[in-house]
Design a protein around this motif. Structure first.
Motif, PDB file in Angstrom:
ATOM      1  N   MET A  16       3.382 -10.807  -6.645  1.00  0.00           N
ATOM      2  CA  MET A  16       4.487 -11.524  -6.023  1.00  0.00           C
ATOM      3  C   MET A  16       5.641 -11.419  -7.027  1.00  0.00           C
ATOM      4  SD  MET A  16       2.905 -14.965  -4.339  1.00  0.00           S
ATOM      5  CE  MET A  16       2.708 -15.829  -5.874  1.00  0.00           C
ATOM      6  N   HIS A  17       6.802 -10.980  -6.566  1.00  0.00           N
ATOM      7  CA  HIS A  17       7.921 -10.797  -7.502  1.00  0.00           C
ATOM      8  C   HIS A  17       8.179 -12.121  -8.227  1.00  0.00           C
ATOM      9  CE1 HIS A  17      11.627  -9.623  -9.273  1.00  0.00           C
ATOM     10  NE2 HIS A  17      11.772  -8.543  -8.542  1.00  0.00           N
TER      11      HIS A  17
ATOM     12  N   GLU B 182       9.213  -0.863  -8.876  1.00  0.00           N
ATOM     13  CA  GLU B 182       9.782  -0.926  -7.530  1.00  0.00           C
ATOM     14  C   GLU B 182       9.783  -2.365  -7.036  1.00  0.00           C
ATOM     15  OE1 GLU B 182       8.548   1.995  -4.756  1.00  0.00           O
ATOM     16  OE2 GLU B 182       8.664   3.609  -6.248  1.00  0.00           O
ATOM     17  N   GLU B 183      10.809  -2.707  -6.262  1.00  0.00           N
ATOM     18  CA  GLU B 183      10.938  -4.039  -5.682  1.00  0.00           C
ATOM     19  C   GLU B 183      10.915  -3.871  -4.175  1.00  0.00           C
ATOM     20  OE1 GLU B 183      14.603  -4.657  -8.085  1.00  0.00           O
ATOM     21  OE2 GLU B 183      13.606  -6.538  -8.654  1.00  0.00           O
ATOM     22  N   ALA B 184       9.904  -4.462  -3.545  1.00  0.00           N
ATOM     23  CA  ALA B 184       9.672  -4.190  -2.126  1.00  0.00           C
ATOM     24  C   ALA B 184      10.080  -5.385  -1.272  1.00  0.00           C
ATOM     25  CB  ALA B 184       8.196  -3.868  -1.901  1.00  0.00           C
ATOM     26  N   ALA B 185      10.989  -5.132  -0.314  1.00  0.00           N
ATOM     27  CA  ALA B 185      11.429  -6.166   0.633  1.00  0.00           C
ATOM     28  C   ALA B 185      11.155  -5.674   2.052  1.00  0.00           C
ATOM     29  CB  ALA B 185      12.915  -6.441   0.456  1.00  0.00           C
TER      30      ALA B 185
ATOM     31  N   PRO C 275       9.906  -9.783  -2.065  1.00  0.00           N
ATOM     32  CA  PRO C 275       8.802 -10.664  -2.411  1.00  0.00           C
ATOM     33  C   PRO C 275       7.722 -10.006  -3.264  1.00  0.00           C
ATOM     34  CG  PRO C 275       8.688 -10.062  -0.085  1.00  0.00           C
ATOM     35  CD  PRO C 275       9.937  -9.442  -0.620  1.00  0.00           C
ATOM     36  N   VAL C 276       7.808  -8.671  -3.398  1.00  0.00           N
ATOM     37  CA  VAL C 276       6.765  -7.965  -4.152  1.00  0.00           C
ATOM     38  C   VAL C 276       7.392  -7.047  -5.200  1.00  0.00           C
ATOM     39  CG1 VAL C 276       4.923  -6.228  -3.976  1.00  0.00           C
ATOM     40  CG2 VAL C 276       5.078  -8.040  -2.260  1.00  0.00           C
TER      41      VAL C 276
ATOM     42  N   TRP D 113       0.803  -1.230   0.000  1.00  0.00           N
ATOM     43  CA  TRP D 113       0.000   0.000   0.000  1.00  0.00           C
ATOM     44  C   TRP D 113       0.841   1.288   0.000  1.00  0.00           C
ATOM     45  CZ3 TRP D 113      -3.913   2.251  -1.771  1.00  0.00           C
ATOM     46  CH2 TRP D 113      -4.446   3.421  -1.220  1.00  0.00           C
ATOM     47  N   PRO D 114       1.902   1.412   0.817  1.00  0.00           N
ATOM     48  CA  PRO D 114       2.642   2.682   0.789  1.00  0.00           C
ATOM     49  C   PRO D 114       3.168   3.014  -0.610  1.00  0.00           C
ATOM     50  CG  PRO D 114       3.347   1.330   2.645  1.00  0.00           C
ATOM     51  CD  PRO D 114       2.470   0.460   1.807  1.00  0.00           C
ATOM     52  N   ARG D 115       3.670   1.996  -1.317  1.00  0.00           N
ATOM     53  CA  ARG D 115       4.221   2.249  -2.660  1.00  0.00           C
ATOM     54  C   ARG D 115       3.108   2.473  -3.679  1.00  0.00           C
ATOM     55  NH1 ARG D 115       7.441  -1.016   0.204  1.00  0.00           N
ATOM     56  NH2 ARG D 115       9.687  -0.695   0.105  1.00  0.00           N
ATOM     57  N   THR D 116       2.057   1.680  -3.564  1.00  0.00           N
ATOM     58  CA  THR D 116       0.942   1.830  -4.509  1.00  0.00           C
ATOM     59  C   THR D 116       0.325   3.216  -4.372  1.00  0.00           C
ATOM     60  OG1 THR D 116       0.505  -0.521  -4.419  1.00  0.00           O
ATOM     61  CG2 THR D 116      -1.309   0.862  -5.165  1.00  0.00           C
ATOM     62  N   GLN D 117       0.153   3.648  -3.151  1.00  0.00           N
ATOM     63  CA  GLN D 117      -0.437   4.960  -2.901  1.00  0.00           C
ATOM     64  C   GLN D 117       0.430   6.069  -3.517  1.00  0.00           C
ATOM     65  OE1 GLN D 117      -1.141   5.691   1.260  1.00  0.00           O
ATOM     66  NE2 GLN D 117      -1.910   7.735   0.914  1.00  0.00           N
TER      67      GLN D 117
END
Ligand code: SAM
Length: 275
Positions: free
Chosen positions: A156-157, A232-235, A257-258, A38-42
């Motif tokens: 899911m990455h 973006e790659e979120a860990a 993972p995302v 959510w933080p990145r999507t927003q």
């Protein structure tokens, strides 16, 4: 439209697992939602009050509520009728700001009936790998967005997260002390495959996952004329404890993972070239 066997199996699974999904996610979500997605999507969606936003494969509506909370006018859909029932219940206090539909994202005509050129933005969280076919959706999103509109999706990455990935924990004496190393083992990647798995522990039935490598995932969206303008790659941060439902956590902070992507419908459309 005739449903493919894969698509029918996916819909059945998301119908029978709806209650378990809603019970686990509620509207508060989990660490994947709140820390990674959510933080990145927003930020990437950058929704402004009054904008029309499409939530594709909305599940129980938890993100639709957040979009409406930002002032968006949301149309959200999912092919699981029981999940849309949960979404309706959660959205009860958002009168007029969230329209909910039961709709299959593999049905291109049904998608276009949502209104060509009507949306400032579209979003799909953690769902493209649950879809038997993403071709119709890619073509439709490009037409549902207004020129300049953006589409943000999270998945899911495909390189690091999925049924082809095993989490390894190894301990070894490094000469001074025993140390633990966390790594991932991949058994395959490049060839798309379908395999049953579980989204949440304890769900009544497994569901099909549709693995696509990055190139295959993006290809239909790029072919439909959308341009990738953010990736973006979120860990999880190193100090993040693994959750109750996942072994992902700070031990794997080097592996995202995302994956979150933003695509844009370029502002120049055919109309600009007509006399
Ligand atoms: C992992 S859940 C994510 C739900 C929601 N986006 C979220 O992040 O909370 C995946 C969702 O995709 C939906 N889905 C899968 N294939 C679909 C399709 N062909 N059309 C519409 N929804 C679909 C499922 O019903 C399920 O709600």
């Amino acid at each position: 439209m005739t449903m493919t066997t894969d698509n029918a199996a996916a819909r059945h699974a998301w119908e029978v697992n709806a209650a378990a999904w809603d019970e686990r996610m509620g509207t508060a979500g989990n660490d994947f939602v709140n820390v990674l997605v959510w933080p990145r999507t927003q930020r990437l969606l950058d929704v402004r009050p009054g904008e029309r936003v499409l939530d594709i494969a909305c599940g129980n509506g938890l993100y639709a509520l957040r979009l409406a909370g930002l002032g968006a006018r949301v149309t959200a859909f999912d092919f699981s009728a029981p999940l849309i029932d949960y979404a309706r219940a959660h959205a009860a206090g958002y009168s007029g700001r969230i329209a909910l539909r039961v709709l299959d994202a593999t049905d291109g005509d049904a998608l276009l009936a949502l209104g060509e050129g009507q949306y400032d933005a579209a979003m799909s969280n953690m769902a493209l790998f649950d879809m038997a076919d993403i071709g119709p959706l890619a073509g439709a999103v490009a037409r549902l967005l207004r020129p300049g509109g953006r589409f943000v999706f999270s998945v899911m990455h495909p390189c690091f997260n999925g049924l082809h990935v095993t989490h390894l924990t190894e301990s070894a004496d490094d000469g001074r002390q025993w140390t633990t190393r966390y790594s991932l083992k991949l058994s395959r990647y490049l060839t798309p495959f379908t395999q049953e798995g579980i989204a949440i522990r304890g769900q009544p039935e497994p569901q099909p996952y549709f693995h696509r490598p990055l190139s295959v995932l993006l290809a239909p969206f790029l072919a439909a004329g959308l341009a990738l303008d953010a990736l973006e790659e979120a860990a999880f941060p190193p100090d993040h404890e693994p959750g109750k439902t996942t072994s992902w956590g700070g031990n794997y902070s080097e592996f995202p993972p995302v994956l979150i992507a933003r695509l844009r419908k370029t502002a120049t459309d055919d109309a600009d070239f007509t006399d």
